[in-house]
Design a protein around this motif. Structure first.
Motif, mmCIF file in Angstrom:
data_model
loop_
_atom_site.group_PDB
_atom_site.id
_atom_site.type_symbol
_atom_site.label_atom_id
_atom_site.label_comp_id
_atom_site.label_asym_id
_atom_site.label_seq_id
_atom_site.Cartn_x
_atom_site.Cartn_y
_atom_site.Cartn_z
ATOM 1 N N SER A 133 42.787 -75.961 -6.901
ATOM 2 C CA SER A 133 43.825 -77.100 -8.216
ATOM 3 C C SER A 133 43.611 -75.584 -9.754
ATOM 4 N N VAL A 134 42.335 -75.643 -10.323
ATOM 5 C CA VAL A 134 42.360 -74.864 -11.283
ATOM 6 C C VAL A 134 43.148 -73.098 -11.289
ATOM 7 N N GLU A 135 42.417 -73.143 -9.854
ATOM 8 C CA GLU A 135 42.976 -71.241 -9.570
ATOM 9 C C GLU A 135 44.268 -70.897 -9.666
ATOM 10 N N ARG A 136 45.333 -72.280 -9.463
ATOM 11 C CA ARG A 136 46.682 -72.487 -9.087
ATOM 12 C C ARG A 136 47.745 -71.892 -10.378
ATOM 13 N N VAL A 137 46.602 -71.880 -11.010
ATOM 14 C CA VAL A 137 47.181 -71.917 -12.724
ATOM 15 C C VAL A 137 46.812 -70.604 -13.474
ATOM 16 N N ILE A 138 45.076 -70.407 -12.751
ATOM 17 C CA ILE A 138 44.672 -69.109 -13.702
ATOM 18 C C ILE A 138 43.894 -68.293 -12.999
ATOM 19 N N ASP A 139 45.190 -67.648 -12.774
ATOM 20 C CA ASP A 139 44.998 -66.054 -11.862
ATOM 21 C C ASP A 139 44.220 -65.141 -11.964
ATOM 22 N N GLY A 140 42.969 -64.654 -10.729
ATOM 23 C CA GLY A 140 41.814 -64.104 -10.792
ATOM 24 C C GLY A 140 41.082 -63.832 -11.731
ATOM 25 N N LYS A 141 40.932 -65.548 -12.211
ATOM 26 C CA LYS A 141 39.786 -65.527 -12.794
ATOM 27 C C LYS A 141 38.241 -66.719 -11.915
ATOM 28 N N PRO A 142 37.596 -66.255 -10.866
ATOM 29 C CA PRO A 142 37.250 -67.075 -10.469
ATOM 30 C C PRO A 142 35.663 -67.200 -10.999
ATOM 31 N N LEU B 207 51.626 -60.968 -10.995
ATOM 32 C CA LEU B 207 51.726 -62.205 -10.174
ATOM 33 C C LEU B 207 52.276 -63.620 -10.850
ATOM 34 N N MET B 208 51.539 -63.422 -12.435
ATOM 35 C CA MET B 208 51.551 -64.154 -13.326
ATOM 36 C C MET B 208 53.174 -64.306 -13.661
ATOM 37 N N LEU B 209 53.659 -62.905 -14.567
ATOM 38 C CA LEU B 209 55.047 -62.870 -14.374
ATOM 39 C C LEU B 209 55.781 -63.949 -13.411
ATOM 40 N N ARG B 210 55.739 -63.193 -12.707
ATOM 41 C CA ARG B 210 56.768 -64.029 -11.078
ATOM 42 C C ARG B 210 56.526 -66.070 -11.258
ATOM 43 N N GLN B 211 55.462 -65.758 -11.099
ATOM 44 C CA GLN B 211 54.784 -67.185 -10.747
ATOM 45 C C GLN B 211 55.738 -68.579 -12.217
ATOM 46 N N ARG B 212 55.617 -67.457 -13.320
ATOM 47 C CA ARG B 212 56.437 -68.877 -14.627
ATOM 48 C C ARG B 212 57.575 -68.581 -14.674
ATOM 49 N N GLU B 213 58.202 -66.989 -14.240
ATOM 50 C CA GLU B 213 58.956 -66.332 -14.522
ATOM 51 C C GLU B 213 60.947 -68.136 -15.159
ATOM 52 N N THR B 214 60.239 -69.314 -13.774
ATOM 53 C CA THR B 214 60.806 -69.913 -14.257
ATOM 54 C C THR B 214 60.107 -70.626 -13.759
ATOM 55 N N ALA B 215 59.220 -71.522 -13.950
ATOM 56 C CA ALA B 215 58.851 -72.761 -13.892
ATOM 57 C C ALA B 215 56.952 -72.673 -14.331
ATOM 58 N N ASN B 216 56.392 -73.381 -14.718
ATOM 59 C CA ASN B 216 55.195 -73.620 -15.785
ATOM 60 C C ASN B 216 54.068 -74.186 -14.696
ATOM 61 N N PRO B 217 53.231 -73.391 -13.963
ATOM 62 C CA PRO B 217 52.475 -74.052 -13.086
ATOM 63 C C PRO B 217 51.581 -74.961 -13.281
ATOM 64 N N LEU B 218 51.705 -75.753 -14.017
ATOM 65 C CA LEU B 218 50.463 -76.606 -15.199
ATOM 66 C C LEU B 218 51.472 -77.786 -15.153
ATOM 67 N N ALA B 219 53.040 -77.727 -14.731
ATOM 68 C CA ALA B 219 53.372 -79.263 -15.052
ATOM 69 C C ALA B 219 53.655 -79.320 -13.658
ATOM 70 N N ASP B 220 53.369 -78.397 -12.270
ATOM 71 C CA ASP B 220 53.239 -79.034 -11.732
ATOM 72 C C ASP B 220 51.525 -79.903 -10.586
ATOM 73 N N LEU B 221 50.550 -79.538 -11.872
ATOM 74 C CA LEU B 221 49.314 -79.943 -11.141
ATOM 75 C C LEU B 221 48.864 -81.543 -11.287
ATOM 76 N N ARG B 222 48.835 -81.537 -9.846
ATOM 77 C CA ARG B 222 48.448 -83.282 -10.063
ATOM 78 C C ARG B 222 46.585 -83.303 -9.955
ATOM 79 N N PRO B 223 46.113 -84.957 -10.190
ATOM 80 C CA PRO B 223 44.817 -84.196 -9.694
ATOM 81 C C PRO B 223 44.435 -84.959 -8.109
ATOM 82 N N VAL B 224 43.038 -83.818 -7.886
ATOM 83 C CA VAL B 224 42.586 -83.915 -6.920
ATOM 84 C C VAL B 224 41.500 -84.379 -6.502
#
Length: 336
Positions: A31-40, A199-216
């Motif tokens: 879930s966290v890595e959906r927002v934080i790219d390349g920082k395992p 990848l961050m530029l492409r994913q966040r061009e039209t939306a903020n992935p943080l807004a789509d996160l839901r508790p897991v």
């Protein structure tokens, strides 16, 4: 929480085992890595701090995702979350709460501050005065707040994720030594590599992935994971290895402040979670060695002679810890 390895686990942990632990922590990481790219490594450090009942300090230059990591972790857990934006005019009462006189009841009523949450995001903590920073000391160590002589318990689990900018940036205050010692780990995000940034530029061009996160995962499940990880076995030899590492920092001529006993305790706690994340029910020396820098480095202060050589103190402490680990006798790995 008790400090013993074999503390009685709450009912929520009765169904937890290695497979369940791996499944639930995998969900949180994904879930966290959906927002934080390349920082395992940063995501894993945040997970260790959460499950080892510690607190996390993220230090780096602005814009590299410090607050995003904190918010993504908070959004992945169904827990109460409060964010505190630390500014020069923030008061201690804004953090802990205040007693307000009720003219109808003719008595003082306590109004809880922002620290009364299960996950507290302390954003840019070093932009407020040391007096305000100190408002977190009791909460982070004892999980309670005392106002006007009365103590109020905080929620469980309780995690502070703080971000701070480097001290050479304008408008920052150094964290007091006692405050730094409350943080289990300090990490840096670092700049993303080119592929992750594209990848961050492409994913966040039209939306903020943080807004789509839901508790897991629920807060009760997190408490169960914490209780189970607390029972991970640590052999006497590994305990002695952790103590020897701490002792080495206290007697080293290039350091005027070494690791505290609290640091040793938190190193072992973090190593237990590290072992659990790797699918083991026992800690090996490598678990301890891998965590020495993030757990110890922010607590150490170089000697004046060492600082006078002109090298960066942070890099100096990191290199010193790596040398200590490299020269320390490693005990035989315990059996599970």
């Amino acid at each position: 929480m008790p400090e013993t390895e074999h503390a009685v686990a709450p009912a929520d942990s009765s169904h937890v085992g290695p497979a369940r632990f791996a499944e639930v922590t995998g969900r949180i990481s994904a879930s966290v890595e959906r927002v934080i790219d390349g920082k395992p490594d940063a995501v894993r450090a945040a997970l260790i701090a959460l499950l080892a009942e510690g607190h996390l300090l993220i230090e780096d230059v602005p814009g590299v995702g410090k607050t995003m990591l904190a918010r993504a972790l908070a959004a992945s857990v169904a827990a109460t979350v409060r964010r505190i934006q630390f500014t020069p005019d923030l008061l201690p009462g804004d953090v802990t709460g205040v007693s307000v006189f009720d003219p109808v009841a003719r008595e003082f009523e306590f109004k809880p501050g922002a620290v009364f949450a299960q996950i507290v995001i302390a954003d840019e903590i070093n932009r407020s005065s040391p007096k305000t920073q100190s408002a977190l000391l009791e909460a982070m160590e004892e999980r309670q707040v005392t106002v006007d002589g009365r103590s109020y318990r905080l929620a469980d689990p309780f995690l502070v994720v703080a971000t701070q900018n480097p001290l050479d940036m304008e408008g920052t205050y150094a964290l007091p030594e006692a405050q730094r010692d409350r943080f289990m780990m300090r990490i840096s995000m670092g700049y993303p590599d080119a592929a992750a940034e594209v990848l961050m530029l492409r994913q966040r061009e039209t939306a903020n992935p943080l807004a789509d996160l839901r508790p897991v995962v629920s807060a009760a499940e997190v408490s169960g994971l914490i209780a189970w990880a607390r029972g991970i076995h640590v052999s006497p030899a590994v305990e002695e290895y952790a103590v020897a590492l701490a002792q080495a920092t206290r007697t080293h001529p290039e350091l005027r402040l070494g690791a505290s006993p609290r640091a040793t305790l938190q190193l072992v706690r973090a190593a237990k979670v590290q072992a659990a994340l790797d699918g083991r029910t026992f800690v090996i020396p490598d678990d301890v060695a891998r965590l020495v820098v993030p757990v110890f480095a922010h607590r150490l202060i170089p000697s004046r002679a060492a600082v006078g050589r002109g090298t960066d103190p942070g890099e100096q402490v990191t290199a010193l810890l790596e040398r200590i680990v490299g020269t320390m006798r490693v005990p035989l790995e315990p059996r599970g």
